[in-house]
Design a protein around this motif. Structure first.
Motif, mmCIF file in Angstrom:
data_model
loop_
_atom_site.group_PDB
_atom_site.id
_atom_site.type_symbol
_atom_site.label_atom_id
_atom_site.label_comp_id
_atom_site.label_asym_id
_atom_site.label_seq_id
_atom_site.Cartn_x
_atom_site.Cartn_y
_atom_site.Cartn_z
ATOM 1 N N ASP A 44 0.839 -1.201 0.000
ATOM 2 C CA ASP A 44 0.000 0.000 0.000
ATOM 3 C C ASP A 44 0.872 1.249 0.000
ATOM 4 O O ASP A 44 1.938 1.267 0.610
ATOM 5 C CB ASP A 44 -0.883 0.034 1.253
ATOM 6 C CG ASP A 44 -1.713 -1.224 1.406
ATOM 7 O OD1 ASP A 44 -2.722 -1.349 0.698
ATOM 8 O OD2 ASP A 44 -1.338 -2.080 2.229
ATOM 9 N N SER A 45 0.391 2.293 -0.639
ATOM 10 C CA SER A 45 1.053 3.601 -0.579
ATOM 11 C C SER A 45 0.389 4.412 0.526
ATOM 12 O O SER A 45 -0.782 4.769 0.427
ATOM 13 C CB SER A 45 0.908 4.349 -1.910
ATOM 14 O OG SER A 45 1.504 3.623 -2.953
ATOM 15 N N THR A 46 1.121 4.668 1.587
ATOM 16 C CA THR A 46 0.632 5.476 2.701
ATOM 17 C C THR A 46 1.630 6.592 2.954
ATOM 18 O O THR A 46 2.734 6.596 2.395
ATOM 19 C CB THR A 46 0.467 4.635 3.978
ATOM 20 O OG1 THR A 46 1.764 4.160 4.379
ATOM 21 C CG2 THR A 46 -0.456 3.441 3.750
ATOM 22 N N GLU A 47 1.247 7.525 3.823
ATOM 23 C CA GLU A 47 2.172 8.606 4.168
ATOM 24 C C GLU A 47 3.483 8.065 4.720
ATOM 25 O O GLU A 47 4.566 8.557 4.384
ATOM 26 C CB GLU A 47 1.520 9.515 5.211
ATOM 27 C CG GLU A 47 0.351 10.327 4.697
ATOM 28 C CD GLU A 47 -0.314 11.083 5.831
ATOM 29 O OE1 GLU A 47 0.125 12.223 6.100
ATOM 30 O OE2 GLU A 47 -1.236 10.537 6.452
ATOM 31 N N SER A 48 3.380 7.038 5.553
ATOM 32 C CA SER A 48 4.583 6.467 6.161
ATOM 33 C C SER A 48 5.502 5.850 5.114
ATOM 34 O O SER A 48 6.730 5.940 5.213
ATOM 35 C CB SER A 48 4.202 5.413 7.200
ATOM 36 O OG SER A 48 3.483 5.994 8.254
ATOM 37 N N VAL A 49 4.911 5.223 4.108
ATOM 38 C CA VAL A 49 5.713 4.629 3.030
ATOM 39 C C VAL A 49 6.404 5.717 2.217
ATOM 40 O O VAL A 49 7.581 5.579 1.846
ATOM 41 C CB VAL A 49 4.831 3.731 2.137
ATOM 42 C CG1 VAL A 49 5.590 3.301 0.877
ATOM 43 C CG2 VAL A 49 4.356 2.500 2.911
ATOM 44 N N ILE A 50 5.693 6.799 1.942
ATOM 45 C CA ILE A 50 6.312 7.912 1.200
ATOM 46 C C ILE A 50 7.454 8.521 2.014
ATOM 47 O O ILE A 50 8.524 8.842 1.471
ATOM 48 C CB ILE A 50 5.270 8.991 0.842
ATOM 49 C CG1 ILE A 50 4.149 8.391 -0.013
ATOM 50 C CG2 ILE A 50 5.933 10.153 0.104
ATOM 51 C CD1 ILE A 50 4.605 7.742 -1.309
ATOM 52 N N THR A 76 -6.969 18.268 -0.751
ATOM 53 C CA THR A 76 -6.781 19.249 0.317
ATOM 54 C C THR A 76 -6.151 18.643 1.561
ATOM 55 O O THR A 76 -5.940 19.344 2.551
ATOM 56 C CB THR A 76 -8.138 19.876 0.696
ATOM 57 O OG1 THR A 76 -9.031 18.836 1.138
ATOM 58 C CG2 THR A 76 -8.750 20.599 -0.505
ATOM 59 N N GLY A 77 -5.887 17.330 1.547
ATOM 60 C CA GLY A 77 -5.265 16.686 2.692
ATOM 61 C C GLY A 77 -6.237 16.251 3.759
ATOM 62 O O GLY A 77 -5.847 16.012 4.897
ATOM 63 N N ILE A 85 -0.784 11.669 -1.541
ATOM 64 C CA ILE A 85 -0.542 12.249 -2.871
ATOM 65 C C ILE A 85 0.200 13.578 -2.752
ATOM 66 O O ILE A 85 1.157 13.848 -3.497
ATOM 67 C CB ILE A 85 -1.875 12.440 -3.629
ATOM 68 C CG1 ILE A 85 -2.543 11.085 -3.894
ATOM 69 C CG2 ILE A 85 -1.648 13.176 -4.942
ATOM 70 C CD1 ILE A 85 -1.701 10.108 -4.678
ATOM 71 N N ILE A 86 -0.224 14.416 -1.813
ATOM 72 C CA ILE A 86 0.436 15.709 -1.609
ATOM 73 C C ILE A 86 1.910 15.517 -1.265
ATOM 74 O O ILE A 86 2.799 16.164 -1.834
ATOM 75 C CB ILE A 86 -0.277 16.523 -0.512
ATOM 76 C CG1 ILE A 86 -1.654 16.984 -1.008
ATOM 77 C CG2 ILE A 86 0.560 17.722 -0.083
ATOM 78 C CD1 ILE A 86 -2.538 17.577 0.075
ATOM 79 N N LYS A 87 2.178 14.585 -0.344
ATOM 80 C CA LYS A 87 3.561 14.357 0.088
ATOM 81 C C LYS A 87 4.400 13.805 -1.068
ATOM 82 O O LYS A 87 5.556 14.208 -1.269
ATOM 83 C CB LYS A 87 3.590 13.400 1.272
ATOM 84 C CG LYS A 87 4.972 13.251 1.919
ATOM 85 C CD LYS A 87 4.922 12.354 3.139
ATOM 86 C CE LYS A 87 4.191 13.008 4.291
ATOM 87 N NZ LYS A 87 4.986 14.109 4.905
ATOM 88 N N ALA A 88 3.815 12.902 -1.849
ATOM 89 C CA ALA A 88 4.546 12.311 -2.971
ATOM 90 C C ALA A 88 4.893 13.371 -4.016
ATOM 91 O O ALA A 88 6.036 13.438 -4.502
ATOM 92 C CB ALA A 88 3.720 11.192 -3.598
#
Length: 365
Positions: A44-50, A76-77, A85-88
């Motif tokens: 999964d793509s999560t904030e932690s993974v990014i 908008t987060g 997506i924003i972080k990536a």
């Protein structure tokens, strides 16, 4: 190495054309033309993974599940999808998802599950149809062998476990070249009769962009004649779920314990045991309850999948054991599968497996 080079390898293994209509596999963020600094494989793509990708200097995340699955009208987060997506994007991280197209190949997600259990004699449980095409072409008999070989080299001519399959019919072709032609045989502005071979081959539709250039390159005519038709035949090598056999029958509880061991499970939700030994096994990584009718038709002894609903368990009807091992748990070794595919192709490149456990469920024991 560019990001597109890694994508090309993945798509040669699991073509995007094999994803289900509801899916959203492919490049979700990033630029295919960017230089790749490293690859991080995850379920999964999560904030932690990014954040892990940033720390490891990997600008490409290869995930099984698409983080963007439904349409986004705003970013908008407000939830984990938008924040990821924003972080990536902010850190120039490309996210590529390889989802149901990886599910739908025999050596994909389900094949990895079957590896864990040592299953043999594997087959697709529900083969896909309407993914095959047939090519008809006409060539001088003197060049038939060269053309057949070119088509086979491009991926045509496979039927099940047989390769280099074709049907060939001798006949006579006619043509008359115009003033601006340079005919391979015959003369311009003059009707010509040529002994030709009609060659028929079957190929997977996603290989058409390779098949046609191969035909044109190997064909001696300026204007090769060919026809392509879509087939409704099933493709035995692609589709949903997998059925295989244990080398030797096992008692039901012993096999359930084997599943717990091989998938590191705390619990298995299952229907009542039948009292019969287990040998024929069906499985499907992720949500696989839609395949229960196919499993019953295959006369399997047990079906291993995830996300089975309460009323769907009744469908076992004493004929089979339905075992729900959890969505993450069934697909967890997809990370290893992706890693192995990429390391085999790029042995000296930075390919990493995520250290983040993205399972959203915990079990209270």
């Amino acid at each position: 190495m560019k990001i597109k080079d890694i994508i090309n390898v993945l798509e040669s293994v699991a073509p995007p054309a094999l994803q289900e209509s509801y899916d959203n596999a492919g490049l979700l963020t990033g630029n295919r033309e960017e230089k790749c600094t490293g690859i991080l494989c995850t379920l999964d793509s999560t904030e932690s993974v990014i954040e892990e990708a940033i720390a490891q200097k990997c600008n490409l995340v290869i995930a099984h599940h698409p983080v963007i699955f439904r349409g986004l009208k705003r970013i908008t987060g407000k939830n984990y999808v938008e924040r990821t997506i924003i972080k990536a994007i902010k850190h120039d991280i490309a996210i590529y998802a390889i989802h149901t197209n990886l599910d739908n190949i025999l050596t994909g997600v389900n094949g990895k599950m079957a590896d864990r259990l040592g299953l043999i004699n594997r087959q697709i449980l529900l083969p896909k149809n309407a993914v095959l095409k047939k090519l008809y072409t006409f060539v001088p008999q003197s060049h038939a062998e060269k053309l057949r070989q070119a088509l086979w080299d491009a991926g045509a001519g496979y039927i099940g476990n047989y390769s280099e399959c074709s049907f060939n019919t001798e006949g006579t072709g006619t043509f008359k070249g115009g003033a601006n032609t340079t005919p391979f045989v015959g003369e311009k502005d003059k009707l010509h009769y040529e002994k030709e071979m009609k060659i028929e081959v079957i190929f997977p539709g996603w290989l058409q962009s390779r098949i046609i250039p191969a035909l044109i390159s190997a064909h001696p005519y300026e204007e090769p004649a060919f026809d392509i038709i879509a087939l409704d035949n099933q493709h035995a090598g692609v589709g949903s779920g997998l059925t295989g056999s244990l080398p030797e029958p096992m008692e039901e509880k012993a096999f359930l314990n084997l599943i717990k061991q091989k998938f590191d499970l705390q619990v298995i939700r299952h229907t009542p045991l039948t009292g019969r030994p287990i040998q024929k096994v069906s499985l499907c990584g992720g949500s696989g309850s839609f395949l229960i009718p196919n499993v019953l038709g295959a006369n399997s002894d047990i079906y291993i999948t995830a996300d089975i609903k309460y009323h769907e368990f009744f469908d076992a009807d004493g004929k089979i054991v339905l075992a729900d091992i959890g969505h993450f748990e069934s697909e967890q070794f997809t990370i290893e599968l992706l890693y192995d595919i990429l390391v085999e192709k790029f042995p000296t490149f930075a390919v990493l497996k995520t250290a983040v456990n993205t399972n959203p469920l915990v079990y209270f024991a």
